[in-house]
Design a protein around this motif. Sequence first.
Motif, PDB file in Angstrom:
ATOM      1  N   LEU A   9     -11.396  18.825  19.179  1.00 32.68           N
ATOM      2  CA  LEU A   9     -10.427  18.062  19.962  1.00 32.68           C
ATOM      3  C   LEU A   9     -11.070  16.819  20.564  1.00 32.68           C
ATOM      4  CD1 LEU A   9      -8.541  20.987  21.723  1.00 32.68           C
ATOM      5  CD2 LEU A   9      -7.722  19.572  19.828  1.00 32.68           C
ATOM      6  N   ASP A  10     -12.312  16.953  20.989  1.00 28.54           N
ATOM      7  CA  ASP A  10     -13.044  15.822  21.539  1.00 28.54           C
ATOM      8  C   ASP A  10     -13.227  14.732  20.479  1.00 28.54           C
ATOM      9  OD1 ASP A  10     -14.592  14.847  23.923  1.00 28.54           O
ATOM     10  OD2 ASP A  10     -16.158  14.744  22.390  1.00 28.54           O
ATOM     11  N   GLN A  11     -13.603  15.141  19.274  1.00 30.93           N
ATOM     12  CA  GLN A  11     -13.818  14.177  18.183  1.00 30.93           C
ATOM     13  C   GLN A  11     -12.529  13.476  17.780  1.00 30.93           C
ATOM     14  OE1 GLN A  11     -16.228  15.569  14.898  1.00 30.93           O
ATOM     15  NE2 GLN A  11     -15.147  14.271  13.430  1.00 30.93           N
ATOM     16  N   LEU A  12     -11.431  14.207  17.755  1.00 24.17           N
ATOM     17  CA  LEU A  12     -10.164  13.638  17.305  1.00 24.17           C
ATOM     18  C   LEU A  12      -9.475  12.801  18.373  1.00 24.17           C
ATOM     19  CD1 LEU A  12      -8.639  16.639  15.347  1.00 24.17           C
ATOM     20  CD2 LEU A  12      -9.820  14.655  14.415  1.00 24.17           C
ATOM     21  N   PHE A  13      -9.591  13.205  19.649  1.00 24.84           N
ATOM     22  CA  PHE A  13      -8.795  12.573  20.694  1.00 24.84           C
ATOM     23  C   PHE A  13      -9.594  12.122  21.920  1.00 24.84           C
ATOM     24  CE2 PHE A  13      -5.790  15.359  18.462  1.00 24.84           C
ATOM     25  CZ  PHE A  13      -4.812  14.445  18.139  1.00 24.84           C
ATOM     26  N   TYR A  36      -7.291   9.659   2.187  1.00 31.66           N
ATOM     27  CA  TYR A  36      -5.885   9.714   1.788  1.00 31.66           C
ATOM     28  C   TYR A  36      -5.453  11.159   1.526  1.00 31.66           C
ATOM     29  CZ  TYR A  36      -1.547   9.548  -0.652  1.00 31.66           C
ATOM     30  OH  TYR A  36      -0.239   9.803  -1.008  1.00 31.66           O
ATOM     31  N   ASP A  37      -6.322  11.924   0.854  1.00 25.62           N
ATOM     32  CA  ASP A  37      -5.963  13.305   0.523  1.00 25.62           C
ATOM     33  C   ASP A  37      -5.741  14.161   1.764  1.00 25.62           C
ATOM     34  OD1 ASP A  37      -5.823  12.925  -2.199  1.00 25.62           O
ATOM     35  OD2 ASP A  37      -7.884  13.569  -2.576  1.00 25.62           O
ATOM     36  N   LEU A  38      -6.326  13.808   2.893  1.00 25.06           N
ATOM     37  CA  LEU A  38      -6.043  14.501   4.154  1.00 25.06           C
ATOM     38  C   LEU A  38      -4.760  13.991   4.792  1.00 25.06           C
ATOM     39  CD1 LEU A  38      -9.509  14.785   5.924  1.00 25.06           C
ATOM     40  CD2 LEU A  38      -8.099  16.650   5.052  1.00 25.06           C
ATOM     41  N   MET A  39      -4.643  12.668   4.935  1.00 28.84           N
ATOM     42  CA  MET A  39      -3.498  12.106   5.668  1.00 28.84           C
ATOM     43  C   MET A  39      -2.174  12.381   5.002  1.00 28.84           C
ATOM     44  SD  MET A  39      -2.792   8.162   4.729  1.00 28.84           S
ATOM     45  CE  MET A  39      -1.140   8.449   5.197  1.00 28.84           C
ATOM     46  N   GLY A 128       0.497   6.287   9.324  1.00 30.92           N
ATOM     47  CA  GLY A 128      -0.640   5.498   9.789  1.00 30.92           C
ATOM     48  C   GLY A 128      -1.412   6.225  10.880  1.00 30.92           C
ATOM     49  N   ALA A 129      -0.691   6.922  11.757  1.00 32.27           N
ATOM     50  CA  ALA A 129      -1.355   7.722  12.787  1.00 32.27           C
ATOM     51  C   ALA A 129      -2.120   8.879  12.153  1.00 32.27           C
ATOM     52  CB  ALA A 129      -0.336   8.240  13.797  1.00 32.27           C
ATOM     53  N   TYR A 130      -1.538   9.493  11.132  1.00 30.31           N
ATOM     54  CA  TYR A 130      -2.257  10.565  10.428  1.00 30.31           C
ATOM     55  C   TYR A 130      -3.538  10.028   9.799  1.00 30.31           C
ATOM     56  CZ  TYR A 130       2.328  12.925  10.647  1.00 30.31           C
ATOM     57  OH  TYR A 130       3.520  13.470  11.051  1.00 30.31           O
ATOM     58  N   LEU A 131      -3.497   8.795   9.309  1.00 30.93           N
ATOM     59  CA  LEU A 131      -4.690   8.169   8.728  1.00 30.93           C
ATOM     60  C   LEU A 131      -5.800   8.087   9.772  1.00 30.93           C
ATOM     61  CD1 LEU A 131      -5.613   5.996   6.216  1.00 30.93           C
ATOM     62  CD2 LEU A 131      -5.499   4.550   8.218  1.00 30.93           C
ATOM     63  N   ILE A 132      -5.460   7.686  10.982  1.00 27.02           N
ATOM     64  CA  ILE A 132      -6.458   7.574  12.049  1.00 27.02           C
ATOM     65  C   ILE A 132      -7.056   8.942  12.372  1.00 27.02           C
ATOM     66  CG2 ILE A 132      -6.779   7.016  14.503  1.00 27.02           C
ATOM     67  CD1 ILE A 132      -4.591   4.794  14.030  1.00 27.02           C
ATOM     68  N   ARG A 136     -10.975  10.095  11.758  1.00 25.78           N
ATOM     69  CA  ARG A 136     -11.807  10.679  12.811  1.00 25.78           C
ATOM     70  C   ARG A 136     -12.314  12.061  12.405  1.00 25.78           C
ATOM     71  NH1 ARG A 136      -8.189   9.073  18.157  1.00 25.78           N
ATOM     72  NH2 ARG A 136      -8.899   6.895  18.310  1.00 25.78           N
ATOM     73  N   ALA A 137     -11.486  12.843  11.732  1.00 24.44           N
ATOM     74  CA  ALA A 137     -11.896  14.174  11.282  1.00 24.44           C
ATOM     75  C   ALA A 137     -13.040  14.092  10.270  1.00 24.44           C
ATOM     76  CB  ALA A 137     -10.711  14.922  10.674  1.00 24.44           C
ATOM     77  N   LEU A 138     -13.093  12.989   9.519  1.00 24.30           N
ATOM     78  CA  LEU A 138     -14.154  12.793   8.530  1.00 24.30           C
ATOM     79  C   LEU A 138     -15.384  12.113   9.122  1.00 24.30           C
ATOM     80  CD1 LEU A 138     -12.055  11.691   5.422  1.00 24.30           C
ATOM     81  CD2 LEU A 138     -13.135  13.914   5.846  1.00 24.30           C
TER      82      LEU A 138
END
Length: 195
Positions: A9-13, A36-39, A128-132, A136-138
């Motif tokens: 959660l810290d890494q993502l937000f 892309y495959d994640l978002m 676009g938000a999912y891309l961000i 961050r997850a990567l």
Amino acid sequence: MPALTAEALDQLFISARTHNGFAAEPIPEATLRRLYDLMKWGPTSMNCQPARLVFVTTPEGKAKLAPALSPGNLDKTLAAPATVIIATDSLFHEHLPTMFPSYDARPMFAGNAELAAGTAFRNGTLQGAYLIIAARALGLDCGPMSGFDAGKVNAAFFPDGRWQANFLCNVGIGDPARLHPRGPRLSFEEACRIA
């Protein structure tokens, strides 16, 4: 499904920041594909998936993008390893028979340009938000921005008019020394209601 760890959660937000400078380290194409495959798994209405992405990574691509950038975004964008043009496909509904096979929703959008445009913009922005979040997850950092001339981006990258630029996002390994002080956030009481 269990909640994510505090570290995730810290890494993502929580500790994630909008970056204004990046290490001069290119992003491999395999990483962009993984991004892309994640978002793409983020939800959109009727699974419409209207977002279209252009990963601008080459000097030629950056030179093409430069005239559309506001002065405050020019240098950092030219130096970023990748700048993603998050666009929307005005004819996203052509893919609905495959993407949303429950019933034929294509005519609903094909016959209503206003509904199609609103749906594309809203869901493309979500993507676009999912891309961000995926970046961050990567382990990548992001610098989303809207300081650009969309008409110039569309003319340079999408001359047929089918895709329309929504916003830009620089992506790479962020340089912490170039971060601005973090701005405050509204409290729950200021931003939320329970009805």
